[in-house]
Design an enzyme around this catalytic site. Structure first.
Site, short mmCIF file in Angstrom:
data_model
loop_
_atom_site.label_atom_id
_atom_site.label_comp_id
_atom_site.label_asym_id
_atom_site.label_seq_id
_atom_site.Cartn_x
_atom_site.Cartn_y
_atom_site.Cartn_z
N LYS A 28 0.83 -1.21 0.00
CA LYS A 28 0.00 0.00 0.00
C LYS A 28 0.87 1.27 0.00
CE LYS A 28 -3.01 0.65 3.56
NZ LYS A 28 -2.97 1.97 4.17
N GLY A 101 -4.91 7.84 5.21
CA GLY A 101 -4.02 8.82 5.85
C GLY A 101 -2.77 9.06 5.03
N ARG A 129 -8.60 12.20 12.19
CA ARG A 129 -7.15 12.00 12.38
C ARG A 129 -6.41 13.34 12.29
NH1 ARG A 129 -5.18 6.97 8.93
NH2 ARG A 129 -3.37 7.25 10.29
N SER A 174 7.31 9.16 11.98
CA SER A 174 6.24 9.08 10.97
C SER A 174 6.79 9.21 9.56
CB SER A 174 5.20 10.18 11.21
OG SER A 174 4.33 10.26 10.10
N GLN A 176 4.92 9.26 7.04
CA GLN A 176 4.01 10.15 6.30
C GLN A 176 4.48 11.60 6.43
OE1 GLN A 176 0.12 9.28 7.85
NE2 GLN A 176 0.02 7.29 6.85
N ASP A 326 2.07 -0.91 11.96
CA ASP A 326 0.70 -1.32 11.58
C ASP A 326 0.38 -2.74 12.02
OD1 ASP A 326 0.16 1.13 10.40
OD2 ASP A 326 0.91 0.50 8.44
C1 S3P Z 1 2.74 4.83 6.18
C2 S3P Z 1 3.29 5.23 7.35
C3 S3P Z 1 2.75 4.84 8.67
C4 S3P Z 1 1.79 3.68 8.57
C5 S3P Z 1 0.83 3.85 7.44
C6 S3P Z 1 1.58 3.94 6.13
C7 S3P Z 1 3.34 5.30 4.91
O1 S3P Z 1 2.08 5.94 9.22
O2 S3P Z 1 1.07 3.53 9.78
O3 S3P Z 1 -0.07 2.76 7.38
O4 S3P Z 1 3.03 4.74 3.86
O5 S3P Z 1 4.14 6.25 4.96
P1 S3P Z 1 2.86 7.08 10.07
O6 S3P Z 1 3.72 7.81 9.15
O7 S3P Z 1 1.77 7.93 10.65
O8 S3P Z 1 3.61 6.31 11.13
#
Ligand code: S3P
Length: 449
Positions: A28, A101, A129, A174, A176, A326
Site C-alpha cells: 500500500k 491517511g 485523524r 512518521s 508520512q 501497523d
Molecule cells: C505509512 C506510514 C505509517 C503507517 C501507514 C503507512 C506510509 O504511518 O502507519 O499505514 O506509507 O508512509 P505514520 O507515518 O503515521 O507512522
C-alpha cells in the site's frame, strides 16, 4: 441478539489447518507513492503489481483531479502521465482521500509548491485523524492551511511557488510526515532535511531516487537524516510494486496459530524498515522461513513459509515499533494464544491510526475472553490456549482491526463477528478469497456492504 445490535458483516470459525500458497497483495505504501510521484513527474510511469485497494483508487482519483492522466490496462498495468514542469493544476472539486491517511498527507506535501488551492476531505475515520503533524511543517515552508478544529479534515490548503526549504525534526516517528516534507521540498529552493530520531519506512527516499532525484541519507544508529536539494525534477519510470508485508502479516499469524497449518506466502517485501513483525514472531517461537530471495523494483522480496508453532510471549523492544507500527493489532492475536505475557510499549502512535488501535485491539481481546490491558503507551496481553471468542466487534472503519478480529476467530471456541467488513478492501481486496483458499472458515454475511 437485541434489536439495537448491528448485524454482523463477516464472521470466522475455528476449523482445520491452513495450507497452500498465497500471494501478498501489492504494498500500500509503495502504491500510493508510485501514483503520486508518477503524477508529479515528466513523462509516463508504468506501474505493475499496484494494490488496487480503495485507498489507492482514492489517491489515483485525487491525482487525476490535480491534472495527471492515470489509466489501467487490461493486463493490470497502470500508466500515469505526469504533469511535469507545468505543475499540478487546481482541482475543480474536493480531494476525497477516503480512508487513506498516507494518501492525504503525502498529497498535501506534493501540492505545496504550486499556487493552487485544494480542499481535502475523507471518510469518518480520516476526518478525526490529526493533520497538524503534516500541515505545521508545511506552514513553516509557506503554505496556508485552514481546517476543522484541531487541524482535522475538511481542510483547505493553498500552496506557493515561493516555498521555503525546511530542516525539520518530527516529534513523532512518521514516514508520512517525512514524506510530505520531502515531496514539498522538491519545489523549494535549497536543502530540505528531515532528522528522524527513529528510522521510518524509506519508500519515498528510494522512489525519489528511482525518479531521478538524488536523496542523501545519513545513518546515525536508530535514526537518520534524509536530505534533498530543490528545486528537483522527477522523470517518469517503471515501478514494480512488491507484496505488502503488512498484509502478509494476517496470513502469517493465521498459519502460526491454527494447529497443523503450513503455508507459503509469495512475493513479500523484506525491506528492513517493514519487517519488525517477522523478527518478533520468530522470537516468540514462530516457524517463519524466508526463501527464494529476489530483487524486484529496487526492493528485496522473498517467499515465506509459515508453519503452526507453539508461541510464547516476549517483551517487544519499543525501538522496533516503527518497523511494525501497523502490525500490533495482529501481533496481539498471536499473543492471545501464546504462552505467557507479551508486553508492547512505545506505541502511542497507534492511538491516531485509522482508529485508536490500542483501544480497538483491547476490545477484540476482551470480547474474546483474553486477558489484556492497555497502558497509556502500550499493551500487555496474557495468552490462553483456547480463547472463548464470541464477540461482535466494532471495527471503527479500520481494516486492520476487522482482519485481526477475524483471524482470532480461527482459534476460538465461538465465532468472532465484525460489524463492518467494507474497509478490508482499502488494503486487502482479496482477503476473504485468499483466506478461504487457504482453508480458513472466514465468510462475509449477507449484511456485508
Ligand atoms: C505509512 C506510514 C505509517 C503507517 C501507514 C503507512 C506510509 O504511518 O502507519 O499505514 O506509507 O508512509 P505514520 O507515518 O503515521 O507512522
Amino acid at each position: 441478539m437485541s434489536k439495537s445490535s448491528p448485524a454482523p458483516a463477516a464472521r470466522s470459525h475455528a476449523g482445520g489447518p491452513l495450507s497452500g500458497i498465497a500471494r501478498a497483495p501489492g504494498d500500500k505504501s509503495i502504491s500510493h507513492r508510485a501514483i503520486i510521484l508518477g503524477a508529479m513527474a515528466s513523462g509516463t510511469t508504468q506501474i505493475t503489481g499496484l494494490l488496487e485497494g480503495a485507498d489507492i483508487i482514492s489517491t489515483a482519483g485525487a491525482m487525476r483531479a490535480f491534472g495527471a492522466d492515470i489509466t489501467r490496462s487490461d493486463d493490470g498495468t497502470w500508466t500515469v502521465t505526469g504533469v511535469g514542469p507545468a505543475g499540478l493544476s487546481a482541482p475543480k472539486s474536493d480531494i476525497d482521500c477516503g480512508n487513506a491517511g498516507t494518501g492525504v498527507r503525502l498529497i498535501m506535501g506534493a501540492a505545496s509548491a504550486y499556487p493552487i488551492t485544494a480542499s481535502y476531505i475523507g471518510d469518518a475515520s480520516l476526518s478525526v485523524r490529526p493533520m497538524g503533524r503534516v500541515v505545521d511543517p508545511l506552514r513553516e515552508m509557506g503554505v496556508a492551511a485552514a481546517g476543522a478544529p484541531g487541524d482535522r479534515l475538511p481542510m483547505i490548503i493553498t500552496g506557493t511557488p515561493d516555498l521555503k526549504p525546511l530542516r525539520y525534526a518530527p516529534p513523532h516517528a512518521s514516514a508520512q510526515v517525512k514524506s510530505a516534507i520531502l515531496l514539498a521540498g522538491l519545489g523549494a529552493t535549497g536543502i530540505t532535511e528531515v532528522r528522524e530520531a527513529h528510522k521510518t519506512r524509506d519508500h519515498t527516499e528510494n522512489m525519489l531516487r528511482a525518479f531521478g532525484c538524488p536523496v542523501e541519507t545519513i545513518d546515525n544508529g536508530d535514526g537518520q537524516i534524509v536530505r534533498l536539494t530543490g528545486p528537483a525534477a522527477l522523470t517518469g519510470t517503471r515501478v514494480i510494486v512488491p507484496g505488502d508485508p503488512s498484509s502478509a502479516a494476517f496470513l502469517m499469524v493465521a498459519a502460526l496459530i491454527v494447529p497443523g497449518s503450513d503455508i507459503i506466502i509469495e512475493n513479500v517485501m523484506m525491506n528492513p524498515t517493514r519487517t519488525g513483525l517477522f523478527e518478533t514472531l520468530t522470537e516468540m517461537g514462530g516457524s517463519i522461513q524466508a526463501d527464494n530471495f529476489k530483487t524486484s523494483g529496487g526492493e528485496v522480496i522473498a517467499d515465506i513459509r509459515v508453519r503452526y508453532s507453539k508461541l510464547h510471549g516476549i517483551v517487544v523492544p519499543p525501538r522496533r515499533a516503527p518497523s511494525m507500527i501497523d502490525e500490533y493489532p495482529i501481533l496481539c492475536m498471536a499473543a492471545a494464544v501464546a504462552n505467557g505475557e507479551t508486553v508492547m510499549d512505545g506505541i502511542e502512535e497507534l492511538r491516531v491510526k485509522e482508529s485508536d488501535r490500542i483501544a480497538a485491539t483491547m476490545a477484540i481481546l476482551q470480547s474474546a475472553g483474553v486477558k489484556a490491558r492497555e497502558t497509556k503507551t502500550g499493551m500487555i496481553v496474557t495468552g490462553s490456549p483456547a480463547p472463548r471468542g464470541g464477540g461482535l466487534i466494532t471495527t471503527h472503519h479500520d481494516h486492520r482491526i476487522a482482519m485481526s478480529a477475524l483471524i482470532l476467530g480461527l482459534v476460538c471456541d465461538n465465532p468472532m463477528e465484525i460489524d463492518d467488513a467494507a474497509m478490508i478492501a482499502t488494503s486487502f481486496p482479496d482477503f476473504f478469497d485468499m483466506m478461504q483458499t487457504l482453508g480458513a472458515d472466514i465468510t462475509q454475511t449477507e449484511n456485508s456492504a
